[in-house]
Design a protein around this motif. Structure first.
Motif, mmCIF file in Angstrom:
data_model
loop_
_atom_site.group_PDB
_atom_site.id
_atom_site.type_symbol
_atom_site.label_atom_id
_atom_site.label_comp_id
_atom_site.label_asym_id
_atom_site.label_seq_id
_atom_site.Cartn_x
_atom_site.Cartn_y
_atom_site.Cartn_z
ATOM 1 N N SER A 83 0.812 -1.195 0.000
ATOM 2 C CA SER A 83 0.000 0.000 0.000
ATOM 3 C C SER A 83 0.850 1.251 0.000
ATOM 4 O O SER A 83 1.842 1.319 -0.735
ATOM 5 N N LEU A 84 0.577 2.231 0.890
ATOM 6 C CA LEU A 84 1.078 3.585 0.702
ATOM 7 C C LEU A 84 2.514 3.780 1.152
ATOM 8 O O LEU A 84 3.177 4.680 0.663
ATOM 9 N N SER A 85 3.028 3.031 2.085
ATOM 10 C CA SER A 85 4.377 3.268 2.603
ATOM 11 C C SER A 85 5.240 2.044 2.406
ATOM 12 O O SER A 85 4.753 0.937 2.402
ATOM 13 N N ASN A 360 -14.247 -4.729 7.949
ATOM 14 C CA ASN A 360 -13.514 -4.120 6.829
ATOM 15 C C ASN A 360 -12.037 -4.537 6.779
ATOM 16 O O ASN A 360 -11.244 -3.897 6.126
ATOM 17 N N PHE A 361 -11.641 -5.632 7.452
ATOM 18 C CA PHE A 361 -10.232 -6.073 7.475
ATOM 19 C C PHE A 361 -10.227 -7.590 7.656
ATOM 20 O O PHE A 361 -10.288 -8.090 8.771
ATOM 21 N N THR A 389 -1.861 1.278 5.586
ATOM 22 C CA THR A 389 -0.774 0.361 5.226
ATOM 23 C C THR A 389 -0.983 -0.963 5.945
ATOM 24 O O THR A 389 -1.190 -0.988 7.163
ATOM 25 N N VAL A 390 -0.910 -2.065 5.180
ATOM 26 C CA VAL A 390 -1.071 -3.413 5.735
ATOM 27 C C VAL A 390 0.287 -4.109 5.726
ATOM 28 O O VAL A 390 1.011 -4.038 4.741
ATOM 29 N N ASP A 431 -1.852 0.230 10.055
ATOM 30 C CA ASP A 431 -1.532 1.457 10.790
ATOM 31 C C ASP A 431 -2.747 2.355 10.979
ATOM 32 O O ASP A 431 -2.617 3.516 11.383
ATOM 33 N N VAL A 432 -3.964 1.816 10.680
ATOM 34 C CA VAL A 432 -5.193 2.602 10.862
ATOM 35 C C VAL A 432 -5.726 2.408 12.282
ATOM 36 O O VAL A 432 -6.120 3.346 12.954
#
Length: 444
Positions: A83-85, A360-361, A389-390, A431-432
């Motif tokens: 994902s993002l990082s 949702n996970f 980020t997962v 990280d959510v």
């Protein structure tokens, strides 16, 4: 740095040469090993290796003796956050991770095991005419420095200086560790003879192979001869007459002594005959005793033969029982492995967060069964309005999980690849929020 034995370039933290298997000092931690081009794993300790490795640089295992499992992607991608990082790959720390602790115990005993295995061979072939000239009868030395010292101390049988070139190494049946190949050359560059050396011994051999001598031993010195001059001849002639008189006197004394000796020998011989007669009688009595003893020995040998037959029969029974015990131990080992895997699965199931952490996970499957070398696909769903980020962590190296996409909105595919039989419990986090869940991968 370079290997002190074969000269090949190695990573600075190598503990064994990946080309010739030489142990590198000092030992360094494995947490700094570069993983950019890693495509293999050691079949013995499971550590990741460069794809051109011939020996494991962590435990010294020869890779060519085992089939090597190749990853579809570089090892640096295994466990990589998506994902993002971007986050670096997690490599086990030998100070905190018990899964790699046995590797370091193995390193401490590997060299000693080779030396002890070769101990009976170090003196076995030293008197053989092919000693050192064939791989099956190598010269034993203590490590690489010992091999250099031994070879540099040799010259040809004609006392010619030699230089040595290492041509590589080979595995020889019955010899622990690789056998090095050294070719000797004369000053004119011509090859002289090839020697085979094993560096796994407690001390350097003191025997010299055929066709060589020790340096500085040199050819044997010639006998000195004395020459005469005209002056010395004249002096000899002047002394001839007194010398003849002395020789005559000596001859006369000698004759008298011989006469006295003959009389003495006659007396001695007579006494010897008496002693011989006594000895013959004693020998006769001794012969009779020996004959009786031989009869007793035959009876004893017959009894021993009967007992040997009984022992041989019992040995066969023991051998049969040992084979049965070995088969049972193999089954027990298999059952212990299965019990360990069942325990791992049960512990994971007890946690209560298998398959999903929140609506949702979650993953499409919570328990995945995969074969070695097989890859299966599952779906990972994580729906957050602002993205996140997962990441995941493993309980073992039995299987890997790779994200098919680095960036996705609601769900993505995961590739599950099996490496070796066992169980890998994978924990997903983000990280959510603090929600985590696990999936269980069982590799057949």
């Amino acid at each position: 740095m370079n290997c002190p034995k074969c000269g090949m370039t190695l990573p600075d933290d190598s503990e064994f040469c990946q080309y010739c298997g030489e142990r590198i000092e000092p030992l360094n931690a494995i947490s700094d090993i570069p993983t950019e081009n890693i495509e293999k794993k050691c079949p013995k300790c499971g550590m990741a290796l460069p794809d051109d490795s011939d020996f494991c640089q962590f435990c010294g295992e020869k890779i060519a003796d085992h089939p090597v499992v190749e990853l579809e992607q570089p090892a640096s991608a295994v466990g990589k956050p998506s994902s993002l990082s971007e986050q670096p790959t997690r490599i086990p720390d030998p100070q905190t991770d018990e899964s790699v602790a046995p590797i370091f115990n193995m390193l401490a005993n590997n060299m000693l095991d080779n030396i002890l295995a070769n101990r009976k061979l170090t003196k076995k072939h030293t008197s053989d005419s092919d000693y050192g000239l064939v791989p099956e009868k190598p010269i034993f030395t203590f490590m690489v420095d010992g091999a250099k010292s031994y070879l540099n101390g040799l010259v040809s049988e004609k006392n010619e200086e030699l230089t040595w070139v290492r041509k590589g190494s080979m595995q020889v049946r019955g010899i622990a560790g690789p056998v090095d190949i050294y070719v000797s050359q004369k000053k004119n560059g011509a090859e002289y003879k090839t020697l085979y050396v094993s560096i796994y011994a407690e001390a350097n051999s003191q025997s010299i192979p055929r066709g060589f001598i020790r340096k500085d031993s040199g050819p044997k010195a010639s006998h000195f001869t004395r020459t005469t001059t005209p002056g010395s001849i004249s002096n000899t002639e002047q002394k001839k007459s007194p010398l003849r008189i002395v020789l005559i006197v000596i001859a006369a004394v000698g004759i008298l002594l011989l006469s006295a000796l003959n009389v003495f020998q006659y007396v001695i011989n007579k006494k010897d005959q008496e002693r011989i007669s006594i000895a013959e009688q004693a020998n006769k009595e001794l012969t009779e005793k020996l004959a009786k003893q031989d009869e007793n020995n035959r009876e004893l040998n017959s009894s021993i033969a009967s007992k040997d037959a009984t022992i041989a029969d019992k040995d066969k029974k023991i051998l049969s029982q040992e084979k049965t015990i070995s088969a049972q131990n193999s089954k027990i080992s298999s059952y212990e492995t299965k019990a360990y895997n069942y325990s791992t699965i049960c512990d994971a199931l007890k946690s209560g967060n298998i398959g999903y952490a929140a609506r949702n996970f979650n993953c499409s499957q919570s328990i995945i069964l995969v074969k070695k070398g097989e890859t299966k696909k599952i779906t990972l769903a994580a729906n957050w309005d602002n993205g996140g980020t997962v990441s995941c962590s493993y309980s073992s190296y039995a299987a890997s999980v790779d994200f098919d996409q680095d960036n996705w909105t609601y769900s993505t595919k995961l590739s599950i690849t099996g490496f070796y039989s066992g169980v890998n419990v994978v924990t997903f986090s983000n990280d959510v929020d603090s929600n985590t869940f696990k999936i269980i991968i069982i590799v057949e």
